[in-house]
Design a protein around this motif. Structure first.
Motif, PDB file in Angstrom:
ATOM      1  N   GLU A 127       0.823  -1.206   0.000  1.00 37.59           N
ATOM      2  CA  GLU A 127       0.000   0.000   0.000  1.00 37.59           C
ATOM      3  C   GLU A 127       0.861   1.261   0.000  1.00 37.59           C
ATOM      4  OE1 GLU A 127      -2.719  -0.074   3.207  1.00 37.59           O
ATOM      5  OE2 GLU A 127      -3.654  -1.983   2.628  1.00 37.59           O
ATOM      6  N   ALA A 128       1.995   1.180   0.666  1.00 36.86           N
ATOM      7  CA  ALA A 128       2.853   2.354   0.792  1.00 36.86           C
ATOM      8  C   ALA A 128       3.564   2.714  -0.502  1.00 36.86           C
ATOM      9  CB  ALA A 128       3.893   2.116   1.888  1.00 36.86           C
ATOM     10  N   ARG A 129       3.659   1.759  -1.442  1.00 36.79           N
ATOM     11  CA  ARG A 129       4.384   2.031  -2.679  1.00 36.79           C
ATOM     12  C   ARG A 129       3.717   3.104  -3.528  1.00 36.79           C
ATOM     13  NH1 ARG A 129       8.495  -1.350  -3.044  1.00 36.79           N
ATOM     14  NH2 ARG A 129       8.372  -3.428  -2.097  1.00 36.79           N
ATOM     15  N   ASP A 130       2.435   3.307  -3.339  1.00 37.47           N
ATOM     16  CA  ASP A 130       1.722   4.331  -4.098  1.00 37.47           C
ATOM     17  C   ASP A 130       1.784   5.706  -3.425  1.00 37.47           C
ATOM     18  OD1 ASP A 130       0.975   2.477  -6.034  1.00 37.47           O
ATOM     19  OD2 ASP A 130      -0.822   1.905  -4.893  1.00 37.47           O
ATOM     20  N   ALA A 131       2.321   5.748  -2.207  1.00 35.29           N
ATOM     21  CA  ALA A 131       2.393   7.011  -1.478  1.00 35.29           C
ATOM     22  C   ALA A 131       3.654   7.787  -1.861  1.00 35.29           C
ATOM     23  CB  ALA A 131       2.394   6.747   0.033  1.00 35.29           C
ATOM     24  N   LYS A 132       3.627   9.085  -1.593  1.00 34.30           N
ATOM     25  CA  LYS A 132       4.809   9.900  -1.878  1.00 34.30           C
ATOM     26  C   LYS A 132       5.929   9.598  -0.895  1.00 34.30           C
ATOM     27  CE  LYS A 132       6.311  14.690  -2.464  1.00 34.30           C
ATOM     28  NZ  LYS A 132       5.918  16.124  -2.430  1.00 34.30           N
ATOM     29  N   ASN A 133       5.555   9.398   0.356  1.00 38.81           N
ATOM     30  CA  ASN A 133       6.526   9.088   1.409  1.00 38.81           C
ATOM     31  C   ASN A 133       6.094   7.849   2.169  1.00 38.81           C
ATOM     32  OD1 ASN A 133       8.293  11.461   1.117  1.00 38.81           O
ATOM     33  ND2 ASN A 133       6.511  12.609   1.851  1.00 38.81           N
ATOM     34  N   VAL A 134       7.064   7.175   2.754  1.00 33.17           N
ATOM     35  CA  VAL A 134       6.789   6.019   3.595  1.00 33.17           C
ATOM     36  C   VAL A 134       7.285   6.335   4.996  1.00 33.17           C
ATOM     37  CG1 VAL A 134       7.277   3.575   3.999  1.00 33.17           C
ATOM     38  CG2 VAL A 134       6.993   4.425   1.671  1.00 33.17           C
ATOM     39  N   VAL A 135       6.443   6.049   5.978  1.00 32.69           N
ATOM     40  CA  VAL A 135       6.781   6.318   7.371  1.00 32.69           C
ATOM     41  C   VAL A 135       6.759   5.011   8.149  1.00 32.69           C
ATOM     42  CG1 VAL A 135       6.182   7.581   9.457  1.00 32.69           C
ATOM     43  CG2 VAL A 135       5.756   8.611   7.222  1.00 32.69           C
ATOM     44  N   LEU A 136       7.878   4.695   8.801  1.00 31.64           N
ATOM     45  CA  LEU A 136       7.959   3.515   9.650  1.00 31.64           C
ATOM     46  C   LEU A 136       7.960   3.923  11.111  1.00 31.64           C
ATOM     47  CD1 LEU A 136      10.772   1.353   7.966  1.00 31.64           C
ATOM     48  CD2 LEU A 136       8.302   1.258   7.570  1.00 31.64           C
ATOM     49  N   LEU A 137       7.242   3.176  11.912  1.00 32.16           N
ATOM     50  CA  LEU A 137       7.337   3.313  13.363  1.00 32.16           C
ATOM     51  C   LEU A 137       8.115   2.109  13.872  1.00 32.16           C
ATOM     52  CD1 LEU A 137       6.539   4.655  16.081  1.00 32.16           C
ATOM     53  CD2 LEU A 137       4.505   3.195  16.069  1.00 32.16           C
ATOM     54  N   VAL A 138       9.240   2.365  14.537  1.00 35.27           N
ATOM     55  CA  VAL A 138      10.075   1.266  15.018  1.00 35.27           C
ATOM     56  C   VAL A 138      10.281   1.390  16.520  1.00 35.27           C
ATOM     57  CG1 VAL A 138      11.273   1.159  12.798  1.00 35.27           C
ATOM     58  CG2 VAL A 138      12.290   2.441  14.679  1.00 35.27           C
ATOM     59  N   ARG A 139      10.515   0.261  17.137  1.00 38.93           N
ATOM     60  CA  ARG A 139      10.866   0.234  18.566  1.00 38.93           C
ATOM     61  C   ARG A 139      12.309  -0.233  18.688  1.00 38.93           C
ATOM     62  NH1 ARG A 139       7.007  -3.055  22.137  1.00 38.93           N
ATOM     63  NH2 ARG A 139       5.808  -1.135  21.975  1.00 38.93           N
ATOM     64  N   ARG A 140      13.072   0.507  19.461  1.00 37.97           N
ATOM     65  CA  ARG A 140      14.468   0.163  19.702  1.00 37.97           C
ATOM     66  C   ARG A 140      14.697   0.218  21.209  1.00 37.97           C
ATOM     67  NH1 ARG A 140      18.146   3.886  16.501  1.00 37.97           N
ATOM     68  NH2 ARG A 140      17.271   2.610  14.817  1.00 37.97           N
ATOM     69  N   ALA A 141      14.949  -0.944  21.795  1.00 33.13           N
ATOM     70  CA  ALA A 141      15.077  -1.042  23.259  1.00 33.13           C
ATOM     71  C   ALA A 141      13.785  -0.504  23.882  1.00 33.13           C
ATOM     72  CB  ALA A 141      16.315  -0.302  23.740  1.00 33.13           C
ATOM     73  N   GLU A 142      13.880   0.547  24.689  1.00 31.70           N
ATOM     74  CA  GLU A 142      12.687   1.078  25.354  1.00 31.70           C
ATOM     75  C   GLU A 142      12.118   2.294  24.632  1.00 31.70           C
ATOM     76  OE1 GLU A 142      11.279  -0.477  27.874  1.00 31.70           O
ATOM     77  OE2 GLU A 142      12.866  -1.975  27.728  1.00 31.70           O
ATOM     78  N   THR A 143      12.642   2.611  23.456  1.00 35.53           N
ATOM     79  CA  THR A 143      12.235   3.814  22.748  1.00 35.53           C
ATOM     80  C   THR A 143      11.525   3.473  21.451  1.00 35.53           C
ATOM     81  OG1 THR A 143      14.118   5.014  23.648  1.00 35.53           O
ATOM     82  CG2 THR A 143      13.059   5.979  21.727  1.00 35.53           C
ATOM     83  N   THR A 144      10.473   4.212  21.116  1.00 31.98           N
ATOM     84  CA  THR A 144       9.847   4.097  19.805  1.00 31.98           C
ATOM     85  C   THR A 144      10.058   5.396  19.049  1.00 31.98           C
ATOM     86  OG1 THR A 144       7.724   4.859  20.669  1.00 31.98           O
ATOM     87  CG2 THR A 144       8.075   2.488  20.579  1.00 31.98           C
ATOM     88  N   LEU A 145      10.232   5.300  17.721  1.00 32.65           N
ATOM     89  CA  LEU A 145      10.447   6.484  16.920  1.00 32.65           C
ATOM     90  C   LEU A 145       9.973   6.280  15.491  1.00 32.65           C
ATOM     91  CD1 LEU A 145      14.162   6.720  15.851  1.00 32.65           C
ATOM     92  CD2 LEU A 145      13.359   4.866  17.297  1.00 32.65           C
ATOM     93  N   TYR A 146       9.635   7.382  14.850  1.00 32.81           N
ATOM     94  CA  TYR A 146       9.200   7.362  13.461  1.00 32.81           C
ATOM     95  C   TYR A 146      10.383   7.653  12.549  1.00 32.81           C
ATOM     96  CZ  TYR A 146       4.260   7.473  14.792  1.00 32.81           C
ATOM     97  OH  TYR A 146       3.009   7.185  15.286  1.00 32.81           O
TER      98      TYR A 146
END
Length: 473
Positions: free
Chosen positions: A448-467
């Motif tokens: 679905e994201a391939r048709d978008a202009k931008n792709v945004v991932l939400l990831v978790r690393r240790a105790e932190t989440t970030l976009y």
């Protein structure tokens, strides 16, 4: 021979006598041109521009009116110093290492200004840090013992108190929020021990952050000369109002000085005087700055605000309804320029105060009401959030334990994902805000994201989440 000598002496005496006569003196003086200012000698510029005269008069008046409220601060500290010099230490090594350390006095000079007629003084924390004895000298040369009322190392603000029965001249505090670049700026202080020196410049910039001097930064930048010893002195506007506390200089640059805004310093001083310490507000979110791709993906036409990548449980933000993925755009009616700006505004608000948050969520703007809590040290670190770097993609993933996300096993070093800072071990929780629970949902979200202009991932690393965001391939 004697007669000739006597004649020569007589001739010399006669000449000296004649030289003393009025006519001869006038003749001699007429041969020596002078430029002494008198009724007959006019200045090179008889009528300076009225604008220059009025500006000069304004500077003089500011100096005369404000100088009585400016104080010189002398702080005395004890420092340990080895009895042996470095030459002996290098030569003999640890042979004399067990010898007792000598104590020596260390003096430092700084500035400050009276903020009340009964002797409260505002200055920098680093001026009085670790001082065992503080002396405060007024403009009339009277000297008092200074007592520390409270300090705030995170903003470099300190309040002192001197005891006197006489009513003192307090400075008038202005409004640093009203400052504009280009306004006149005057600094009064004690540079290099030179009493009450006045320097003049302009406001070069406001809202300077990321300087790396203090935890909470919102500096006024000025080209009014600030030198060692100016620290703690007032930065003034043309009305003689204090708009900042002179704090730091850029050692490698000319005409780059920084001052703490007086609105911020006054809020800190009020708490220090009232309770001896500073209690800061706390929202309870982890935030990160926006880049161009992230801003566009959330429907913003400019890079502004702060992106919430985590809402901590049982916090003011959670109770107010703030969600992960919200863009915080306004705080209590003021625009949020970025992460540092939000931190500054939240920390500068007393705990327990009810504030409004302007939030962008799914393209819609909402207003939420939140009651701030008191900030603790570990909470301050969480509030800062984590800053992502760059963009994303070029990953290989595997199933993760539980029913949440997919695990990043490897990242192609030449890929946008590597440039973004994605690391093996990161857990991908969503793609373009489409929740990821397993490999199947990850694949669907990527398609679905391939048709978008931008792709945004939400990831978790240790105790932190970030976009993390990137331009869609």
């Amino acid at each position: 021979m004697k007669r000739s000598a006597i004649g020569a002496v007589a001739l010399l005496a006669a000449l000296l006598f004649l030289a003393g006569l009025p006519g001869c003196r006038e003749q001699r003086e007429a041969r020596v041109p002078t430029s002494v200012r008198d009724a007959k000698v006019k200045p090179p510029v008889e009528k300076p521009a009225p604008e220059l005269l009025s500006t000069q008069a304004a500077f003089i008046e500011v100096s005369q009116k404000v100088t009585p409220s400016v104080v010189n601060i002398s702080a005395e500290r004890m420092r340990s110093a080895g009895e042996l010099g470095p030459l002996f230490e290098n030569f003999f090594g640890d042979l004399f290492g067990d010898l007792p350390q000598a104590q020596r006095k260390e003096h430092s000079l700084g500035s400050g200004f009276l903020i009340s007629a009964d002797g409260y003084i505002l200055t920098n924390e680093h001026v009085v840090k670790g001082a065992e004895q503080i002396k405060v000298k007024l403009s009339d040369q009277r000297v008092y013992d200074g007592q520390v009322v409270g300090i705030d190392p995170r903003t470099d603000v300190a309040v002192l108190k001197i005891e006197t029965r006489e009513k003192l001249t307090a400075a008038v505090l202005g409004d640093s929020e009203a400052l504009q670049v280009g306004q006149w700026a005057l600094a009064i202080g004690n540079p290099f021990g030179l009493d009450r020196t006045l320097t003049v410049g302009v406001i070069s910039a406001t809202g300077r952050t990321e300087i790396g001097i203090e935890d909470y930064e919102n500096f006024i930048q000025t080209d009014a000369s600030i030198n060692p010893g100016n620290s703690g002195g007032p930065l003034l506007n043309i009305y003689g109002e204090v708009v900042g506390i002179n704090t730091a200089i850029v050692a490698s640059g000319q005409g780059i000085g920084f001052a703490i805004p007086i609105n911020m310093a006054k809020a800190i001083a009020d708490q220090l005087i009232e309770k001896g310490e500073v209690t800061r507000g706390w929202l309870g979110v982890s935030i990160q700055p926006l880049n161009q791709e992230l801003a566009e993906s959330f429907g913003l036409d400019q890079v502004t605000g702060a992106l919430v990548n985590q809402v901590l449980p049982d916090t003011p933000a959670e109770r107010a309804g703030v969600r992960r993925g919200d863009i915080l755009l306004g705080f209590n009616g003021r625009k949020i320029r970025g992460v540092r700006d939000l931190q500054q505004q939240v920390a500068g608000t007393p705990a327990g105060e009810q504030v409004s948050l302007e939030v962008l969520r799914d393209g819609k703007r909402l207003n939420l009401q939140v009651a701030l809590a008191a900030q603790q040290a570990q909470e301050a670190a969480l509030e800062a959030g984590a800053a992502p770097q760059g963009e994303v993609f070029g990953l290989s993933v595997a199933p993760a334990e539980g029913n949440e996300g997919v695990l990043v096993e490897a990242v192609d070093e030449a890929s946008p994902a590597a440039a973004a800072g994605v690391q093996p071990g990161d857990l991908i929780l969503s793609v373009n805000r489409r929740e990821v629970k397993d490999l199947a949902s990850f694949d669907r979200a990527v398609q679905e994201a391939r048709d978008a202009k931008n792709v945004v991932l939400l990831v978790r690393r240790a105790e932190t989440t970030l976009y993390l965001a990137f331009a869609a391939p």
